[in-house]
Structure formats: C-alpha cells, structure tokens
Scaffold this active site. Sequence first.
Site, mmCIF file in Angstrom:
data_model
loop_
_atom_site.group_PDB
_atom_site.id
_atom_site.type_symbol
_atom_site.label_atom_id
_atom_site.label_comp_id
_atom_site.label_asym_id
_atom_site.label_seq_id
_atom_site.Cartn_x
_atom_site.Cartn_y
_atom_site.Cartn_z
ATOM 1 N N HIS A 214 10.259 6.990 11.337
ATOM 2 C CA HIS A 214 9.663 6.732 10.331
ATOM 3 C C HIS A 214 9.974 5.633 9.772
ATOM 4 C CE1 HIS A 214 7.906 9.093 6.435
ATOM 5 N NE2 HIS A 214 8.009 7.651 6.390
ATOM 6 N N ASP B 152 1.003 8.569 6.046
ATOM 7 C CA ASP B 152 2.058 8.416 5.394
ATOM 8 C C ASP B 152 2.111 7.620 4.075
ATOM 9 O OD1 ASP B 152 4.726 8.912 4.737
ATOM 10 O OD2 ASP B 152 5.131 6.901 5.409
ATOM 11 N N ASN C 50 10.053 8.283 -2.837
ATOM 12 C CA ASN C 50 9.072 9.243 -2.700
ATOM 13 C C ASN C 50 8.872 10.025 -1.439
ATOM 14 O OD1 ASN C 50 6.693 10.912 -2.810
ATOM 15 N ND2 ASN C 50 5.266 9.229 -3.127
ATOM 16 N N ASP D 253 12.874 6.619 6.818
ATOM 17 C CA ASP D 253 11.885 6.248 5.677
ATOM 18 C C ASP D 253 12.134 4.898 5.228
ATOM 19 O OD1 ASP D 253 9.413 6.066 4.357
ATOM 20 O OD2 ASP D 253 10.089 7.629 2.874
#
Lengths: 323, 437
Positions: free
Chosen positions: B57, B149, B275, B302
Amino acid sequence: MTAKPKTAPAPAATWTRKDLVSIRDLSPEELTLVLDTAAAFKQVSAREIKKVPSLRGKTLINFFVEPSTRTRTSFELAAFRLSADVVNISASTSSLSKGETLKDTARNLQALHADVIVLRHSSAGAPLFLAERLESSVINAGDGAHEHPTQALLDVFTIRERLGHVAGLHVAIIGDILFSRVARSDIFALLKLGANVTLVGPSTLVPREFEKLGVRVTHDIDSILPEVDVVNLLRIQHERQRKEYFPSLGEYTAFFGLTRERAARLKPDALIMHPGPVNRGVEIDSEIADSPRSVILDQVTNGLAVRMAVLYLCAGANHTSSN
Amino acid sequence: MLLLRNGRIIDPANKRDEIADLAITDGRISSSLPPGEPFDEIDCSGLVIAPGLIDLHVHFREPGQSAKETIATGARAAAAGGFTSVVCMPNTSPPVDNPSVVTWIREKAEREACVNVFTTGAITKEIAGEELAPIGSMFRAGIVALTDDGHCVQNHELMRRALEYARMFQLPILDHCQDYGLVGKGVMHEGYWSTILGLPGWPSAGEEMIVMRNILLAGLCETPIHCQHLSSAGSVRLLRDARARGVQISAEVCPHHIALTDESLQGYDTNFKMNPPLRAQSDVDALIQGIADGVITILASDHAPHCAYEKEVEFDMAPFGIVGLETELGLFLDLLVHKHKAIDLPRLIAMLTIEPARLLRLDRGTLSPGVPADVTLIDPDLEWTVDASTFQSRSTNTPFNGRPLKGRAVRTIVAGKSVWSLQDSPNSSVAAAASAL
C-alpha cells in the site's frame, strides 16, 4: 492625558502571551487579569475623550476571512480607542481569493509591520497556525467551530459585572453547541472561573463528549430553568447545512425557545444573554430579548472593553509597563 | 555470487528460523554456491536475514504528481526502509484506470526503480465509483490487484459486480472502507478531541459500515476482499467474527494507527491528518490485539507523500496522509515486537512478506531456492532516531520526526544486488552507530 486609565491594573507581570488563540489555554488567573483590565478600560469609553495612547504607533489588521459585522466593528473600535492604526481585510479583498495561502497572506501582512492580526476564519485552528508562524500578535476572532475567546471573555465579564461573581453560578448554554465556537469558549471560561454549566439543546447538536469536561447535558429546557442564574442562548442556524440536525425552526422553538412562558419560570434576577445576531421568535421571544433581564446590549458594550484589554495585554502591555 | 554469512535466517513461508548462511547465485536464492567460483560475502552476525519486505500500500504519485514523489524516489524510500517490493495505488493523475497507464508505470519502474514496483488498477473509471474500469485489459497489462483506494465504491451493486468480474482473473480487491454519508466532511476521529478542537468528525462507524458491507459481499460472491488500513476497534471485531465463520476477508494495519491517537491533533499539526484518522486508545489497543491474535494478517504503510506547502495550510484544507516507508519497519519492530510484545519477529516478518505475497499471488516473500533473491537484513535491536531530513522520499510529511525507535533494516538486496545499506547511507544519523556492521 494619562497614558493609562485611572484604575490601571498592576503591570501585566502574569501576562506573557503574544497571542490569544483559545480560552482553553488560559489559567484562571489570566482570565481574571483580562477581566480586571477590561473593567479599567470600560471607564475609558464612558469619558468625554474616549481614547488612550496605549497602542499609539501600532498597526492592527482585522483579517476576516469569514464575514462578521459585530466582532470586526468591536475590534476596530477597540483599536481606535487604544490609538492604533487599523486596516480591515476580508476574504474577498485579500489574495486568498486568488489562491494565495493563508500563510503567505499573513507573512505579507507581517512584512508590512502589522503588530496585531485579528483573525476570523472558517477553519478551526487557523489562528494557532498563524500564531506559531508569525512574530505579530494573533488574536482569534472566531475559528470554525473551535473557539471565540473574546466572546467568552465578554460573556463572563458581563456576568461578573451584573451578578458580582462567576464562581458558584449555574449557567445554561442553550442551542447549537456542536457547531458553536462561542459555546466552547464559554464552557472553558465558565468552568475555569468556577461556574456550573448545563448544555441544553437537541440531542443532535449537543455532543455528550462535553460531559467529560464536567458539564451537564440535558434536552429538557423546562427542567433547568428554575435553577439557573444565567441563560445564554446561541443563535440557531437552519438555513445552511443543519436540516439533518432538527426538523424545523418551529419545532426548535417549541422544544428549546425561550418563550415568555418559559422566561416566567426563571429566577427573578436571572440574566438572559445572547451573542447575537438574534433570531427573534426562534431561540428567544422578541419581548424577552428586550426585557430588563436581557443583557444582550451590555454584552456588546462590554465586548469593546474586553477587546481593548486583550489588545493591550497582547500587544501593548510590555511597551507601556516598561515606563 | 553473494554469501550472506552467519545470520539468523527467518523465512516464515518455509518455517525456517536458524543461524545459517544464505547463498545467492545469478540473482536468485540458491541452496549453495557453485564450487570454485569467486563470490562476495557479507557478515550477518547479529542480523536477521529476511525475505525482502513487501508493502502492498504505497502512493508513488506518478504519473502526474511528481512534485510529491516519483517512482524513482519512492523506490529509494522503499529500499531505505527495507522494502524490496511495493504495490502502488491507482489514484495518480491520470488515475490507473486503463492499460496504457499500467504499462507506462511498469516501463518507468523498470528503467528507474531500484526495487520491484507493482501497480494496482482502479475498480472504476476515473475512480469515480460509477462504472467498471477495463479490468481484464489492465490485468493483461500487469496489475496485481484492484482498488479505488482513496475513494470507496459506494454503490454496493457495482461493488458486487466488480468482485464477480475480478474473480475471472483471480485479482484480489483491496478496499478503502469509508461510507461517504457518515463521514461527510470529517477530518479527524469523531470523539472527545474532535469535540474539543471543533473539527468535523470522521466516526468509526464510517469505516465499520463498509467493512460490514465487504464481509457480506465477500460471502455473497464467495470471493476475497482485503480491507485497507483498518483504524477502529469495531472493524477488528467484525473481521474477527467473519473470519471465524470462514468468510474470505482480510485486513492490513498501518504503523500510525497503532503508534498515535487523536489526542495528537491538539496542535492542529497537519502531519497528524490521515485517512482513516488517528483514533482513540481503545482502537489502538484493539488493532494491536487483532495483530496479536491473527485477525489482521498484513502490515502496510499507506506511504502518502505530499509537498510541504500543500500540508502547511489550515487543518481542514490540508491533504490527508503521511510518508511511511522509511519509518514503517522501525515502528512495527518498536511497537509490536519490543514494546507491546504482541507478536514475535518471525510473525512480524511473515506479515510483511509471505502474507501480502499470498494475497497478491506474487512470486515473492520467501527465501526458497530458485526465487528472486530479494532479501532484507534487519538489526532488530538497533536504536536510532527518525530524521526526516535524511529521507530518500521526495516528501517529509511525517509525524514521527525525532522519534526514537528500536530496530530497522540495515541492508536491502533486490535480485541479488545490494540497493541500499545503512553504512553507505549519506547523512544518516545512524550511519555512525551502524558502522560496526
């Protein structure tokens, strides 16, 4: 002409802040210092010549990214009375509308040697953002749903002036607490000064999280009216995004409006407050708003003295007390 | 030819954990070196020899947002964090919603990236959540998964059809779980601190609603869904129950969601704005418990670079996200292995190697003889301090600058070639400490 009002407070030894960003930051002693300083400045406004030279030669910029009439005018007059030079900037006249960032706009204002920037902004935290980045004093004139410190100061000033003290009083704040910066600042100021606070309003607009601060939450206005010393009614907005929060203004008034019948159940000496602008017939009955127990216009008058005190302490105190 | 000598080889896929040498021949893991030929060797005493770490990710921002990150700089950040393979999200500009962008990324990565860069494709055209992207064509071009995403398909019927269609290609679907109605304009966890700070709240239910949706659809379609960056205790609870019933649902957790809480937002510092948002301590505890008991199987960063000027604005106007690749392993080692003792080192490595490799069907994440020699050397006890000024990433938007951590990668090897090592790392505050290696 004397440099300071006759009952000037002791040099502001306990005021070391460049900025006023939030009430939550302040100690009870700092709050009391502002109130005492404001009491002294209130006498200035009653004189024939309403000016003192405390901020002579200083420049104040009223930077209002979100519209305001009463707060901006109050800051402007407060600055005039302290002999500061004042410039007003709104979002539409600033380069923010051309895509400039808040930081760049503010740095430009500082490059013009602004001593004080009074900021009204729709984003919570914007005054802190500037205060951390600028040498100028930054005064929060309302940031999003966060705080409106000078409103809370003028509210507790008015309560203290009318009732002699704040500690031990029971104050009800009624209305849209969730989106209200006035409510947050009032809650902190009242609790720090020892008052008991009850929040009243529709369950969609009164977050239970506030109970963690030690305030009471109720949705039954009638049950608390006979107990309280002060009711502070917040402006209800139903025109914008609030339609999911309560069905109609009529239903709001039926459950939470300070009608004549409800006002009759208040203690005889209870104060009725409202930060304005008032929706007559919605959160408050029109006649009640004009009744002797209403201190709505005293709040406006006191706002001037409180803002003079805040400007003096943040931007002028070191200068004048060094004499 | 390379010999990694005398390290603790941890290869969870092969249930291997022993002090030994690891041989690399022609860019692949080999059972031994060919006799009589010259070879290099690296003394790995005191180090862990792990399969190259995989982060499924990351946002490398190309095409279109190269001021934030490029494939080249993102890959260097990955290498510096110990990652040999990364999986890019499709929310670039233009988005990865057609095979030409997939090919563009793959070719650029082949030329410029020092680690393996895989890409996902969008579930829907323009990531708009309205009609299916050309999933089959993107599969042929080489995507390894589907995801919108940064966005979340709100239409459950469309999500169902995407799952059914993707099943043809055995493409896993990764979902950013966010119910737009409940979340609204929320910029931080809805709770005590959002109430105090006057910032719009992003309630946990805004995530849990879609986690529940995904559990139901995974059951209905009998096809796996992977929930990205879980942040709430409720999501862990839903997942635990569903997995116990045999539903094909999995999830990942990011370092910041177990390292920080919403209380950190008191200063309105936008480097704490992400987020899903940082949540309460009870959520942190539940995520760590979920990692400990195997409900959560994958760890990821992320990695979301943004320019400093983009982040240095009013809180509600700032973009969400932080860079993560260069602090990820350190935070996971520090928090999960050392501080909370939630999992042991082999399990941590599994969650960063074979678990994501299995989900994405990648031929990576093991040290089996014959596989590409992607290897990460880890010093699990090295104490160091995060210094964003040394980041290889083009961006430095991190809330962890100055944080002391225990454990990190010290060398990253991709297909048998050393692409990064701590002792050669310029400006590294820990280079001195590691010079004994």
